[in-house]
Design a protein around this motif. Structure first.
Motif, PDB file in Angstrom:
ATOM      1  N   SER A 156      -3.254  19.234 -26.985  1.00 14.44           N
ATOM      2  CA  SER A 156      -2.196  18.499 -27.674  1.00 14.44           C
ATOM      3  C   SER A 156      -2.158  17.038 -27.237  1.00 14.44           C
ATOM      4  CB  SER A 156      -0.841  19.151 -27.409  1.00 14.44           C
ATOM      5  OG  SER A 156      -0.571  19.196 -26.014  1.00 14.44           O
ATOM      6  N   LEU A 157      -2.474  16.789 -25.965  1.00 17.31           N
ATOM      7  CA  LEU A 157      -2.499  15.413 -25.467  1.00 17.31           C
ATOM      8  C   LEU A 157      -3.656  14.634 -26.078  1.00 17.31           C
ATOM      9  CD1 LEU A 157      -1.437  13.211 -23.613  1.00 17.31           C
ATOM     10  CD2 LEU A 157      -2.797  14.205 -21.746  1.00 17.31           C
ATOM     11  N   GLU A 159      -5.039  15.259 -28.899  1.00 21.68           N
ATOM     12  CA  GLU A 159      -4.721  15.071 -30.315  1.00 21.68           C
ATOM     13  C   GLU A 159      -3.763  13.893 -30.511  1.00 21.68           C
ATOM     14  OE1 GLU A 159      -3.398  17.757 -34.197  1.00 21.68           O
ATOM     15  OE2 GLU A 159      -3.544  18.680 -32.214  1.00 21.68           O
ATOM     16  N   THR A 160      -2.824  13.723 -29.576  1.00 21.60           N
ATOM     17  CA  THR A 160      -1.909  12.580 -29.650  1.00 21.60           C
ATOM     18  C   THR A 160      -2.663  11.266 -29.508  1.00 21.60           C
ATOM     19  OG1 THR A 160      -0.084  13.884 -28.745  1.00 21.60           O
ATOM     20  CG2 THR A 160       0.090  11.488 -28.575  1.00 21.60           C
ATOM     21  N   GLN A 163      -4.346  10.663 -32.797  1.00 18.18           N
ATOM     22  CA  GLN A 163      -3.442  10.269 -33.878  1.00 18.18           C
ATOM     23  C   GLN A 163      -2.945   8.831 -33.722  1.00 18.18           C
ATOM     24  OE1 GLN A 163      -0.484  13.356 -33.586  1.00 18.18           O
ATOM     25  NE2 GLN A 163      -1.605  14.762 -34.923  1.00 18.18           N
ATOM     26  N   LEU A 164      -2.769   8.390 -32.473  1.00 15.20           N
ATOM     27  CA  LEU A 164      -2.297   7.032 -32.211  1.00 15.20           C
ATOM     28  C   LEU A 164      -3.421   5.998 -32.231  1.00 15.20           C
ATOM     29  CD1 LEU A 164       0.274   7.724 -29.340  1.00 15.20           C
ATOM     30  CD2 LEU A 164       0.753   7.274 -31.755  1.00 15.20           C
ATOM     31  N   THR A 212     -10.544  15.013 -30.526  1.00 10.17           N
ATOM     32  CA  THR A 212      -9.896  16.328 -30.456  1.00 10.17           C
ATOM     33  C   THR A 212     -10.921  17.439 -30.622  1.00 10.17           C
ATOM     34  OG1 THR A 212      -7.882  15.372 -31.390  1.00 10.17           O
ATOM     35  CG2 THR A 212      -8.067  17.770 -31.410  1.00 10.17           C
TER      36      THR A 212
END
Length: 314
Positions: A156-157, A159-160, A163-164, A212
């Motif tokens: 999840s980290l 992926e963040t 996304q950013l 990711t």
């Protein structure tokens, strides 16, 4: 910077749609050069078609070279969904069937070579001759600290970060880190050029989802290796147990200075295959296709010419 696909392949980057291992349509980027018998190039982990940039022209003088980005890599689709351990095997088979109208020569490096072994075991009709470069067939752990780090970070980290678009913001730092990491997989650091680092990192920096998928791939690989060490069912053990099923002529190329997987692994693999020849690549690290391209190209073409002559004689 010029478009690598456009300058490498007559038709530039082409697109193939296959059903992936989850039975969803995905777009696969590929390039094609040359005529004749199909020769499929299969890249390894954290890589894409560019890794074959120093081999394509030489091989295309004699074969119809097909070079593709696996799902999650390079310019291909990167669906963010869980994957089964053998998804690369399933999708490699589907790519070969879609692009080749006859048994192909398969040339595969590193993790791509492990997938190629599994495909040829299950579908021998797809492969005429097989070339394997530094294949992780007897791994003990993920071979690089960067891989182990990404495998341990919560997905999840990562992926963040994706996304950013933090990879784009940190582009100079990432390229410098990759520059250092590339020196680990070549014997001669002078082979690590600015162009090499730029194109090697291009998908991770420019395309959201690449980091990711890469982290997920490392996590999956780490889990498979743990299962192997624990003696539990896993894909790597299955491939090891079925090596005798590969009966096509096989060339194993192994770098003499591979810091990730020792030459003894190549010797053990040769001894378990029916028609295998092992050739050591001198003064070369794990990234053999780009580290010693002239030697690799000559070895591949010599092997294919020799095996063709032998098949005619028989």
């Amino acid at each position: 910077m010029q478009d690598w696909w456009q300058t490498t392949f007559p038709q530039g980057r082409q697109t193939l749609v296959i059903q992936d291992a989850n039975d969803r349509p995905v777009s696969i980027a590929y390039g094609e050069k040359g005529v004749g018998k199909p020769l499929v190039l299969v890249h390894g982990v954290a890589s894409w078609s560019y890794c074959w940039h120093a081999n394509i022209d030489a091989l295309a003088e004699h074969f119809r070279v097909l070079c593709f980005d696996a799902k999650g890599s390079g310019f291909s689709d990167k669906p963010l969904q869980p994957e089964q351990p053998n998804y690369k095997v399933i999708e490699l088979e589907r790519v070969i069937r879609a692009l080749c109208d006859e048994p192909a020569v398969i040339v595969a490096e590193s993790l791509g070579a492990l997938a190629a072994l599994a495909v040829v075991q299950a579908h021998p009709e797809l492969c005429d001759r097989l070339v394997l470069l530094n294949v992780p067939i007897f791994p003990k752990q993920l071979p690089n600290w960067g891989m182990r780090l990404l495998a341990d970070i919560p997905l999840s980290l990562v992926e963040t970060v994706d996304q950013l678009r933090l990879a784009k913001l940190l582009e100079p730092i990432i390229r410098q880190i990759v520059y250092v990491l590339r020196e680990e997989v070549v014997a001669d650091p002078s082979h690590v050029t600015a162009d090499d680092v730029y194109w090697s990192t291009y998908p991770q920096i420019e395309f959201p989802g690449t980091l990711t998928k890469l982290a997920a791939e490392f996590q999956l690989a780490a889990r498979e290796i743990r299962l192997l060490e624990q003696g539990q069912p896993n894909l790597i053990h299955t491939v090891q147990q079925n090596l005798s099923k590969i009966t096509c002529p096989t060339l194993i190329l192994w770098a003499d200075q591979d810091r990730w997987f020792p030459v003894s692994d190549g010797e053990k693999l040769r001894d378990r295959l029916t028609l295998a020849k092992l050739q050591i690549i001198p003064h070369c690290g794990h990234y053999a296709a780009g580290g010693q391209p002239q030697f690799v190209n000559t070895a591949i073409l010599s092997f294919l010419a020799e095996s063709t002559r032998l098949s005619w004689q028989n």
